[in-house]
Write an enzyme that holds these catalytic residues in place. Structure first.
Site, mmCIF file in Angstrom:
data_model
loop_
_atom_site.group_PDB
_atom_site.id
_atom_site.type_symbol
_atom_site.label_atom_id
_atom_site.label_comp_id
_atom_site.label_asym_id
_atom_site.label_seq_id
_atom_site.Cartn_x
_atom_site.Cartn_y
_atom_site.Cartn_z
ATOM 1 N N VAL A 149 9.632 56.146 76.849
ATOM 2 C CA VAL A 149 8.831 55.059 76.260
ATOM 3 C C VAL A 149 8.213 54.198 77.362
ATOM 4 O O VAL A 149 6.997 53.963 77.380
ATOM 5 C CB VAL A 149 9.678 54.191 75.299
ATOM 6 N N ASP A 168 14.151 49.998 87.269
ATOM 7 C CA ASP A 168 14.961 51.085 86.727
ATOM 8 C C ASP A 168 15.747 51.690 87.884
ATOM 9 O O ASP A 168 15.195 52.436 88.696
ATOM 10 C CB ASP A 168 14.086 52.159 86.055
ATOM 11 N N ALA A 228 12.889 47.763 71.982
ATOM 12 C CA ALA A 228 13.955 48.680 72.427
ATOM 13 C C ALA A 228 15.188 48.538 71.539
ATOM 14 O O ALA A 228 15.382 49.339 70.612
ATOM 15 C CB ALA A 228 14.280 48.409 73.880
ATOM 16 N N ARG A 229 16.006 47.543 71.797
ATOM 17 C CA ARG A 229 17.215 47.313 71.005
ATOM 18 C C ARG A 229 17.520 45.829 70.928
ATOM 19 O O ARG A 229 17.447 45.124 71.937
ATOM 20 C CB ARG A 229 18.421 48.027 71.630
ATOM 21 N N ASP A 253 10.613 43.860 67.433
ATOM 22 C CA ASP A 253 10.756 44.909 66.405
ATOM 23 C C ASP A 253 12.236 45.160 66.105
ATOM 24 O O ASP A 253 12.568 45.786 65.114
ATOM 25 C CB ASP A 253 10.101 46.209 66.911
ATOM 26 N N GLU A 258 20.683 43.776 62.123
ATOM 27 C CA GLU A 258 19.562 44.269 61.304
ATOM 28 C C GLU A 258 20.043 44.544 59.899
ATOM 29 O O GLU A 258 21.035 45.259 59.731
ATOM 30 C CB GLU A 258 18.968 45.518 61.949
ATOM 31 N N HIS A 276 11.944 46.832 62.649
ATOM 32 C CA HIS A 276 12.366 48.068 63.342
ATOM 33 C C HIS A 276 11.504 49.258 62.907
ATOM 34 O O HIS A 276 12.006 50.231 62.351
ATOM 35 C CB HIS A 276 13.860 48.352 63.086
ATOM 36 N N ALA A 279 9.618 53.489 65.520
ATOM 37 C CA ALA A 279 9.579 54.964 65.438
ATOM 38 C C ALA A 279 9.116 55.445 64.073
ATOM 39 O O ALA A 279 9.191 56.637 63.778
ATOM 40 C CB ALA A 279 10.957 55.525 65.739
#
Ligand code: MLT
Length: 316
Positions: A149, A168, A228-229, A253, A258, A276, A279
């Protein structure tokens, strides 16, 4: 062999399981107790993110060899417990990453252009041309995580003439140079970015990775994304940073819980929210359904393990 599909999944997955002569049940919205009471019948469990695969469920699954996740994130599954029991956890690392990257880019655009507010205003009958947007060109996008992503987001941002810096620790510098992005320390991402977007899974290292301390060090007027999360960015700290004017806008998102319970966060006019949906393209849902069904078939018919995320080479 028998598979339980416990979340809503594209019918392609069911077709593949059926074609391979594997028995299956499709039962969604089961409580933990309900799952515990039936899981012993099954060799594999196929989920998306709604089913929380707890230690008790895994322990009750005495025949369970595999839990397949149609998607990338596996934070809804107790991977350690599964590993201890010899149950393989597999995900589908590719099928929905393009969708998540496109969702991120859309939110990036939304954060810099007043599409939502101008649309709302026009629907009310106004003709207000005072909305003033900003351009992405020349701005610095700080990415945390450079998986499928993050990489796609970076490529589009480069095409938009943004400066892209990436934190990263698992990526070599030359891999970043190839597409024109610069490797950075987390500190640089926090202090130098105009937009910050994490693309990492939720785990002990990434939980609350962006919290009060980090917000304090950011540039005034920074904009924050999270596709992402939930939990990677601390929601309370984000709300405070917005109230203080440090963060001028955010696009979320994903949420700490959730559906989200923090109404102050959701109703804040400076925060764009989607439930969310990163995807949720028809293409991505078909891709991940096919990928995970093929992996389940491979595991149950040939004992082949693919895309395992809990460190096992074989199931019990
Ligand atoms: C993923 O982890 O694959 C995405 O967040 C979508 C989902 O949770 O299904």
């Amino acid at each position: 062999m028998k598979v339980l599909v416990s979340d809503k999944i594209n019918e392609e997955a069911i077709k593949i399981i059926k074609e391979n002569g594997i028995e299956f049940d499709y039962k969604t919205n089961l409580s933990e107790e309900e799952l515990i009471s039936i899981i012993a019948e099954y060799d594999a469990l196929l989920v998306r993110s709604d089913t929380k695969v707890t230690p008790k469920i895994l322990e009750a699954g005495t025949k369970l060899k595999l839990v397949g996740r149609a998607g990338v994130g596996t934070d809804n599954i107790d991977k350690e417990k599964a590993r201890e029991l010899g149950i393989v956890i597999e995900n589908t690392p590719f099928g929905n990453t393009n969708a998540a990257a496109e969702h991120t880019i859309t939110m990036l655009m939304m954060l810099s252009k007043h599409i939502i507010h101008a649309n709302e205003s026009m629907k009310k009958g106004n003709w207000d041309r005072t909305f003033k947007s900003t351009e992405l060109k020349g701005k610095t996008l700080g990415l945390i995580g450079f998986g499928n992503v993050g990489k796609k987001v970076a490529k589009v941002a480069i095409a938009l003439e943004m400066k892209v810096i990436v934190y990263d620790p698992f990526i070599e510098e030359n891999k970043l140079k190839e597409i024109g992005v610069k490797k950075a320390e987390l500190e640089e991402i926090i202090t130098k970015s105009d937009y910050i977007s994490p693309h990492v899974p939720l785990n002990d290292k990434t939980k609350n990775m962006i919290s009060e301390k980090e917000f304090e060090k950011m540039k005034n007027g920074v904009k924050i994304l999270n596709v992402a999360r939930g939990g990677v960015i601390n929601e309370k700290a984000l709300l405070e940073a917005i109230k203080k004017g440090k963060v001028t806008a955010a696009a979320l998102d994903v949420y700490e819980t959730e559906p989200p319970t923090n109404q102050e966060l959701i109703t804040n006019q400076k925060i764009i929210t989607t439930p969310h949906l990163g995807a949720n393209t028809s293409e991505a849902q078909t891709n991940v359904a096919i990928e995970i069904a093929e992996q389940v078939v491979l595991a149950l018919t040939k004992k082949e393990v693919k895309n395992c995320v809990n460190g096992l080479k074989q199931f019990r």
